[in-house]
Enzyme design. Sequence first.
Site, PDB file in Angstrom:
ATOM      1  N   GLN A  15       7.393  -4.663   8.826  1.00  0.00           N
ATOM      2  CA  GLN A  15       8.380  -4.883   9.899  1.00  0.00           C
ATOM      3  C   GLN A  15       8.092  -3.981  11.101  1.00  0.00           C
ATOM      4  OE1 GLN A  15      12.461  -3.707   9.175  1.00  0.00           O
ATOM      5  NE2 GLN A  15      13.221  -4.890  10.908  1.00  0.00           N
ATOM      6  N   ASP A  37      -3.574  -2.603   5.693  1.00  0.00           N
ATOM      7  CA  ASP A  37      -2.492  -3.075   4.825  1.00  0.00           C
ATOM      8  C   ASP A  37      -3.167  -3.654   3.595  1.00  0.00           C
ATOM      9  OD1 ASP A  37      -0.053  -4.520   3.823  1.00  0.00           O
ATOM     10  OD2 ASP A  37       0.726  -3.894   5.769  1.00  0.00           O
ATOM     11  N   TYR A 143      14.524   5.439  -3.524  1.00  0.00           N
ATOM     12  CA  TYR A 143      13.982   5.450  -2.157  1.00  0.00           C
ATOM     13  C   TYR A 143      14.405   6.727  -1.438  1.00  0.00           C
ATOM     14  CZ  TYR A 143      13.547   3.800   2.739  1.00  0.00           C
ATOM     15  OH  TYR A 143      13.255   3.660   4.072  1.00  0.00           O
ATOM     16  N   LYS A 147      12.160   9.847  -0.201  1.00  0.00           N
ATOM     17  CA  LYS A 147      12.114  10.240   1.221  1.00  0.00           C
ATOM     18  C   LYS A 147      12.466  11.721   1.377  1.00  0.00           C
ATOM     19  CE  LYS A 147      10.833   6.502   3.388  1.00  0.00           C
ATOM     20  NZ  LYS A 147       9.528   6.459   4.045  1.00  0.00           N
TER      21      LYS A 147
HETATM   22  P1  NAD Z   1       7.791  -2.997   5.290  1.00  0.00           P
HETATM   23  O1  NAD Z   1       8.109  -3.138   3.844  1.00  0.00           O
HETATM   24  O2  NAD Z   1       8.211  -4.079   6.225  1.00  0.00           O
HETATM   25  O3  NAD Z   1       6.228  -2.766   5.497  1.00  0.00           O
HETATM   26  C1  NAD Z   1       5.468  -1.967   4.654  1.00  0.00           C
HETATM   27  C2  NAD Z   1       4.040  -2.477   4.690  1.00  0.00           C
HETATM   28  O4  NAD Z   1       3.274  -1.644   3.827  1.00  0.00           O
HETATM   29  C3  NAD Z   1       3.903  -3.916   4.190  1.00  0.00           C
HETATM   30  O5  NAD Z   1       3.165  -4.697   5.109  1.00  0.00           O
HETATM   31  C4  NAD Z   1       3.146  -3.771   2.875  1.00  0.00           C
HETATM   32  O6  NAD Z   1       2.273  -4.850   2.592  1.00  0.00           O
HETATM   33  C5  NAD Z   1       2.381  -2.486   3.114  1.00  0.00           C
HETATM   34  N1  NAD Z   1       1.983  -1.821   1.873  1.00  0.00           N
HETATM   35  C6  NAD Z   1       2.628  -1.825   0.677  1.00  0.00           C
HETATM   36  N2  NAD Z   1       1.927  -1.144  -0.235  1.00  0.00           N
HETATM   37  C7  NAD Z   1       0.815  -0.692   0.402  1.00  0.00           C
HETATM   38  C8  NAD Z   1      -0.302   0.075   0.005  1.00  0.00           C
HETATM   39  N3  NAD Z   1      -0.424   0.514  -1.265  1.00  0.00           N
HETATM   40  N4  NAD Z   1      -1.257   0.366   0.914  1.00  0.00           N
HETATM   41  C9  NAD Z   1      -1.162  -0.105   2.204  1.00  0.00           C
HETATM   42  N5  NAD Z   1      -0.122  -0.852   2.627  1.00  0.00           N
HETATM   43  C10 NAD Z   1       0.843  -1.135   1.744  1.00  0.00           C
HETATM   44  O7  NAD Z   1       8.390  -1.591   5.762  1.00  0.00           O
HETATM   45  P2  NAD Z   1       8.874  -1.179   7.225  1.00  0.00           P
HETATM   46  O8  NAD Z   1      10.271  -1.643   7.376  1.00  0.00           O
HETATM   47  O9  NAD Z   1       7.865  -1.549   8.221  1.00  0.00           O
HETATM   48  O10 NAD Z   1       8.965   0.398   7.041  1.00  0.00           O
HETATM   49  C11 NAD Z   1       7.909   1.258   7.394  1.00  0.00           C
HETATM   50  C12 NAD Z   1       8.336   2.687   7.094  1.00  0.00           C
HETATM   51  O11 NAD Z   1       9.538   2.978   7.823  1.00  0.00           O
HETATM   52  C13 NAD Z   1       8.654   2.976   5.633  1.00  0.00           C
HETATM   53  O12 NAD Z   1       8.265   4.281   5.323  1.00  0.00           O
HETATM   54  C14 NAD Z   1      10.154   2.889   5.590  1.00  0.00           C
HETATM   55  O13 NAD Z   1      10.692   3.666   4.558  1.00  0.00           O
HETATM   56  C15 NAD Z   1      10.539   3.442   6.933  1.00  0.00           C
HETATM   57  N6  NAD Z   1      11.861   3.000   7.346  1.00  0.00           N
HETATM   58  C16 NAD Z   1      12.060   1.699   7.697  1.00  0.00           C
HETATM   59  C17 NAD Z   1      13.333   1.301   8.078  1.00  0.00           C
HETATM   60  C18 NAD Z   1      13.619  -0.113   8.465  1.00  0.00           C
HETATM   61  O14 NAD Z   1      14.790  -0.453   8.707  1.00  0.00           O
HETATM   62  N7  NAD Z   1      12.608  -0.982   8.567  1.00  0.00           N
HETATM   63  C19 NAD Z   1      14.389   2.233   8.102  1.00  0.00           C
HETATM   64  C20 NAD Z   1      14.149   3.530   7.690  1.00  0.00           C
HETATM   65  C21 NAD Z   1      12.855   3.925   7.348  1.00  0.00           C
HETATM   66  C1  AKB Z   2      16.454   0.120   3.935  1.00  0.00           C
HETATM   67  O1  AKB Z   2      17.471  -0.569   4.065  1.00  0.00           O
HETATM   68  O2  AKB Z   2      15.946   0.445   2.857  1.00  0.00           O
HETATM   69  C2  AKB Z   2      15.816   0.660   5.201  1.00  0.00           C
HETATM   70  C3  AKB Z   2      16.295   2.035   5.499  1.00  0.00           C
HETATM   71  C4  AKB Z   2      17.601   2.231   6.156  1.00  0.00           C
HETATM   72  O3  AKB Z   2      15.632   2.983   5.195  1.00  0.00           O
HETATM   73  N1  AKB Z   2      16.080  -0.255   6.261  1.00  0.00           N
END
Ligand code: NAD
Ligand code: AKB
Length: 318
Positions: A15, A37, A143, A147
């Site tokens: 995302q 990825d 999770y 973190k």
């Molecule tokens: P996502 O799940 O959309 O994307 C993660 C990507 O990592 C995917 O494309 C997946 O294929 C890839 N992946 C999984 N395993 C892998 C591996 N072993 N090696 C390489 N790639 C791999 O996650 P996101 O929403 O883009 O989140 C990215 C980061 O931001 C994460 O650390 C998440 O905890 C953090 N985060 C996201 C949000 C949110 O709302 N999206 C909120 C808080 C924190």
């Molecule tokens: C989730 O819902 O897990 C994420 C986050 C808030 O870390 N979007």
Amino acid sequence: MFSNKKILVIGSNGQIGTVLTNKLGEKFGFENVVGTDLKTPKISTKFIFEACSVLDKEKLLNIITKYNITDVYLLAAYLSAKGEQNISKAWDLNINGLLHILNFAKDKKIQKIFWPSSIAVFGPTTPKDNVDQYDVAEPTTIYGVSKLAGENLCNYYHYKFGIDVRSIRYPGLIGWESMPGGGTTDYAVDIFHKAFKNKKFTCFLSQNRILPMMYMNDAIKATIGIMEAPTDNIKIRTSYNLSSLHFNPKQLAQEIKKHFKDFKITYQPDERDDLAKSWPQSINDFHARNDWGWEPNFNLSQMVNDIILNLRNRYKNN
Ligand code: NAD
Ligand code: AKB
């Protein structure tokens, strides 16, 4: 484009990665940005792409050496809802992936790391509103536990080995360019697509479940902002609280109804509502504003207008 940075984004199909790699490419030159990825993306990318797992240390080091990588954005992770389905895999990816990157920096293979944390580091014992940077953090999801451990690893590697690792606690992120990958806040992306497709949406959170949220444009601004800030300004090496919006599904649906008069929302809360219940409703991000000048651009109605404008074009052209 000349740049003394060579950037690696790990988890570039996700995302955030989908949007961030393109923004980094526009800023620093696509030839200076490498995405990795698990699988090659379906749509061809302007940046360089290499399929590689962050858990495959040898292959990852080959990529880092091949492209003379200086800066790593580590996004690969199991998010909250997916993590509860597989505790061991969530711990393995979220912690060992980070350790690989921190150790590459310790061995002087890379110079700078961005690693995101989450509001999920907080738990039911945290106050609900205006949560301070240093409020109690006792998460009740794997999770959140991973973190919080990750934040402490970043802090430890910074003080012990001088590693320049920077982090922010993202709220739930909402954007139109990419789909989320297994979190509790995913409803707030899906709702827009359902509004376009069939004008009705069943929400897995209860209608009054307020959570801290943020538009993707602001999240990208914060991410590049913290990475570009002078080193001396980065005073917190665990992870910075970050805030812009907080709302519940009912309030989001009301904003969407201003654009789709027939839009209907119903509520069927599931186990993700319990995860959301354990998290704060709003966050105090004084330190991010004070230390490196963070400031969001979008309020709720501006975000909804922008998403609908962009999705209207996308759905019209498809
Ligand atoms: P996502 O799940 O959309 O994307 C993660 C990507 O990592 C995917 O494309 C997946 O294929 C890839 N992946 C999984 N395993 C892998 C591996 N072993 N090696 C390489 N790639 C791999 O996650 P996101 O929403 O883009 O989140 C990215 C980061 O931001 C994460 O650390 C998440 O905890 C953090 N985060 C996201 C949000 C949110 O709302 N999206 C909120 C808080 C924190
Ligand atoms: C989730 O819902 O897990 C994420 C986050 C808030 O870390 N979007």
